[in-house]
Write a protein that holds these residues in place. Sequence first.
Motif, PDB file in Angstrom:
ATOM      1  N   ILE A  31       0.108   4.760   1.740  1.00  0.00           N
ATOM      2  CA  ILE A  31      -0.385   3.452   2.184  1.00  0.00           C
ATOM      3  C   ILE A  31      -1.108   2.798   1.000  1.00  0.00           C
ATOM      4  N   VAL A  32      -0.707   1.566   0.651  1.00  0.00           N
ATOM      5  CA  VAL A  32      -1.286   0.918  -0.533  1.00  0.00           C
ATOM      6  C   VAL A  32      -2.031  -0.375  -0.212  1.00  0.00           C
ATOM      7  N   ASP A  33      -1.849  -0.911   0.973  1.00  0.00           N
ATOM      8  CA  ASP A  33      -2.463  -2.191   1.329  1.00  0.00           C
ATOM      9  C   ASP A  33      -3.978  -1.988   1.516  1.00  0.00           C
ATOM     10  N   GLU A  34      -4.747  -2.552   0.567  1.00  0.00           N
ATOM     11  CA  GLU A  34      -6.195  -2.302   0.576  1.00  0.00           C
ATOM     12  C   GLU A  34      -6.870  -2.868   1.820  1.00  0.00           C
ATOM     13  N   ILE A  71      -3.651   7.791  21.881  1.00  0.00           N
ATOM     14  CA  ILE A  71      -4.103   6.858  20.835  1.00  0.00           C
ATOM     15  C   ILE A  71      -3.225   7.128  19.623  1.00  0.00           C
ATOM     16  N   SER A  72      -2.695   6.064  19.022  1.00  0.00           N
ATOM     17  CA  SER A  72      -1.737   6.242  17.927  1.00  0.00           C
ATOM     18  C   SER A  72      -2.381   6.939  16.739  1.00  0.00           C
ATOM     19  N   GLN A  73      -1.532   7.631  15.994  1.00  0.00           N
ATOM     20  CA  GLN A  73      -1.943   8.312  14.770  1.00  0.00           C
ATOM     21  C   GLN A  73      -2.342   7.256  13.726  1.00  0.00           C
ATOM     22  N   PRO A  74      -3.456   7.425  13.037  1.00  0.00           N
ATOM     23  CA  PRO A  74      -3.876   6.430  12.040  1.00  0.00           C
ATOM     24  C   PRO A  74      -2.780   6.102  11.022  1.00  0.00           C
ATOM     25  N   TYR A  75      -2.024   7.109  10.580  1.00  0.00           N
ATOM     26  CA  TYR A  75      -0.984   6.810   9.584  1.00  0.00           C
ATOM     27  C   TYR A  75       0.014   5.784  10.113  1.00  0.00           C
ATOM     28  N   ILE A  76       0.414   5.931  11.362  1.00  0.00           N
ATOM     29  CA  ILE A  76       1.442   5.030  11.875  1.00  0.00           C
ATOM     30  C   ILE A  76       0.867   3.623  12.109  1.00  0.00           C
ATOM     31  N   VAL A  77      -0.414   3.562  12.518  1.00  0.00           N
ATOM     32  CA  VAL A  77      -1.091   2.267  12.650  1.00  0.00           C
ATOM     33  C   VAL A  77      -1.103   1.573  11.278  1.00  0.00           C
ATOM     34  N   ALA A  78      -1.479   2.336  10.259  1.00  0.00           N
ATOM     35  CA  ALA A  78      -1.550   1.786   8.904  1.00  0.00           C
ATOM     36  C   ALA A  78      -0.169   1.370   8.409  1.00  0.00           C
ATOM     37  N   ARG A  79       0.810   2.233   8.611  1.00  0.00           N
ATOM     38  CA  ARG A  79       2.172   1.969   8.137  1.00  0.00           C
ATOM     39  C   ARG A  79       2.733   0.689   8.769  1.00  0.00           C
ATOM     40  N   MET A  80       2.544   0.563  10.090  1.00  0.00           N
ATOM     41  CA  MET A  80       3.103  -0.599  10.785  1.00  0.00           C
ATOM     42  C   MET A  80       2.427  -1.886  10.326  1.00  0.00           C
ATOM     43  N   ILE A  81       1.099  -1.869  10.212  1.00  0.00           N
ATOM     44  CA  ILE A  81       0.408  -3.106   9.817  1.00  0.00           C
ATOM     45  C   ILE A  81       0.749  -3.447   8.364  1.00  0.00           C
ATOM     46  N   GLU A  82       0.891  -2.412   7.526  1.00  0.00           N
ATOM     47  CA  GLU A  82       1.268  -2.669   6.129  1.00  0.00           C
ATOM     48  C   GLU A  82       2.651  -3.336   6.048  1.00  0.00           C
ATOM     49  N   LYS A  86       3.337  -7.318   4.574  1.00  0.00           N
ATOM     50  CA  LYS A  86       3.961  -7.400   3.261  1.00  0.00           C
ATOM     51  C   LYS A  86       4.236  -8.860   2.885  1.00  0.00           C
ATOM     52  N   ASP A  87       3.579  -9.316   1.832  1.00  0.00           N
ATOM     53  CA  ASP A  87       3.746 -10.668   1.275  1.00  0.00           C
ATOM     54  C   ASP A  87       3.377 -11.794   2.239  1.00  0.00           C
ATOM     55  N   ARG A  88       2.584 -11.534   3.229  1.00  0.00           N
ATOM     56  CA  ARG A  88       2.154 -12.595   4.141  1.00  0.00           C
ATOM     57  C   ARG A  88       0.910 -12.177   4.913  1.00  0.00           C
ATOM     58  N   ALA A  89       0.329 -13.157   5.646  1.00  0.00           N
ATOM     59  CA  ALA A  89      -0.810 -12.847   6.524  1.00  0.00           C
ATOM     60  C   ALA A  89      -0.294 -12.582   7.928  1.00  0.00           C
ATOM     61  N   LEU A  90      -1.065 -11.854   8.723  1.00  0.00           N
ATOM     62  CA  LEU A  90      -0.624 -11.545  10.095  1.00  0.00           C
ATOM     63  C   LEU A  90      -0.648 -12.771  10.999  1.00  0.00           C
ATOM     64  N   GLY A  91      -1.615 -13.659  10.786  1.00  0.00           N
ATOM     65  CA  GLY A  91      -1.722 -14.859  11.615  1.00  0.00           C
ATOM     66  C   GLY A  91      -2.000 -14.519  13.067  1.00  0.00           C
ATOM     67  N   LYS A  92      -1.419 -15.318  13.947  1.00  0.00           N
ATOM     68  CA  LYS A  92      -1.632 -15.114  15.390  1.00  0.00           C
ATOM     69  C   LYS A  92      -0.791 -13.929  15.852  1.00  0.00           C
ATOM     70  N   ALA A 108      -8.009  -6.739  14.233  1.00  0.00           N
ATOM     71  CA  ALA A 108      -8.964  -7.860  14.335  1.00  0.00           C
ATOM     72  C   ALA A 108      -9.504  -8.308  12.986  1.00  0.00           C
ATOM     73  N   SER A 109      -9.566  -7.391  12.014  1.00  0.00           N
ATOM     74  CA  SER A 109     -10.126  -7.789  10.726  1.00  0.00           C
ATOM     75  C   SER A 109      -9.069  -8.408   9.807  1.00  0.00           C
ATOM     76  N   MET A 110      -7.812  -8.422  10.256  1.00  0.00           N
ATOM     77  CA  MET A 110      -6.760  -8.999   9.409  1.00  0.00           C
ATOM     78  C   MET A 110      -6.027 -10.165  10.062  1.00  0.00           C
ATOM     79  N   ALA A 111      -5.975 -10.191  11.382  1.00  0.00           N
ATOM     80  CA  ALA A 111      -5.261 -11.263  12.092  1.00  0.00           C
ATOM     81  C   ALA A 111      -6.237 -12.387  12.415  1.00  0.00           C
ATOM     82  N   SER A 112      -5.724 -13.620  12.503  1.00  0.00           N
ATOM     83  CA  SER A 112      -6.609 -14.722  12.908  1.00  0.00           C
ATOM     84  C   SER A 112      -6.998 -14.550  14.366  1.00  0.00           C
TER      85      SER A 112
END
Length: 221
Positions: A31-34, A71-82, A86-92, A108-112
């Motif tokens: 996972i590389v997305d800071e 409750i989902s595994q943290p890796y898969i939560v991270a992988r999916m959101i990353e 990719k190259d965009r914001a999550l938005g709504k 919540a800390s990344m999506a509007s």
Amino acid sequence: MAGPVKIVAADAHGAQRARARLVERLRAQGIVDEAVLAAIGNVPRHLFVDEALASRAYEDTALPLGFQQTISQPYIVARMIELLRKDRALGKTLEIGTGCGYQAAVLASMASDVYTIERIKGLLDKARANLRHLRLPNVRMKHGDGMIGLAEVAPFDTIIVAAAPDKVPQALKEQLAIGGRLLLPLGGDQQILCMVERTERGFKETKYDPVRFVPLLAGTE
Ligand code: SAH
């Protein structure tokens, strides 16, 4: 639009260090997305699991939530959101399958704005209680069948599904904005992570990793 929020956790002893170790493990797994790593580093996962399991909250593993859900595994939560970021914001953003609310808090800390739907009333009540502590003004929760999406709030820039259907629910495709992305596990025993992107000309599907999620079920309980 409420805008992304910063989470300040009231922390149990040692939890912050345990999260820092979890973040290092996720990095080691690629996972590389800071922003994703920071969000996982900030959300107190121990508050989302039963007290008896709290000591295992920062292992990179799925844990039981009651109601036969996990409750989902943290890796898969991270992988999916990353993948979604990719190259965009999550938005709504629409999340299907609130469970205990952990992934909603990470989003919540990344999506509007985060809209999240759960079909099991007892779980949604738990999620509400869990998220109340964190005071996330941009997260809204709804009891309902996520298979039909949330037409009254659509279109969404991002839709993330935490349970697996056999095929992509048509309603969710229709509720994607142009340029929007839908990410979901697809299949029964053999599941694969699938991204559906909506373009001016139609829909484009990309397959990613084999995964294992609970099934997406119709109706509510
Ligand atoms: N996002 C959660 C994962 C929950 S597991 C987390 O952060 O850990 C998947 C959840 O999807 C379960 O709670 C299950 O009840 C729910 N679910 C299954 N089918 C659904 C549907 N059609 N609509 C809404 N939720 C659904």
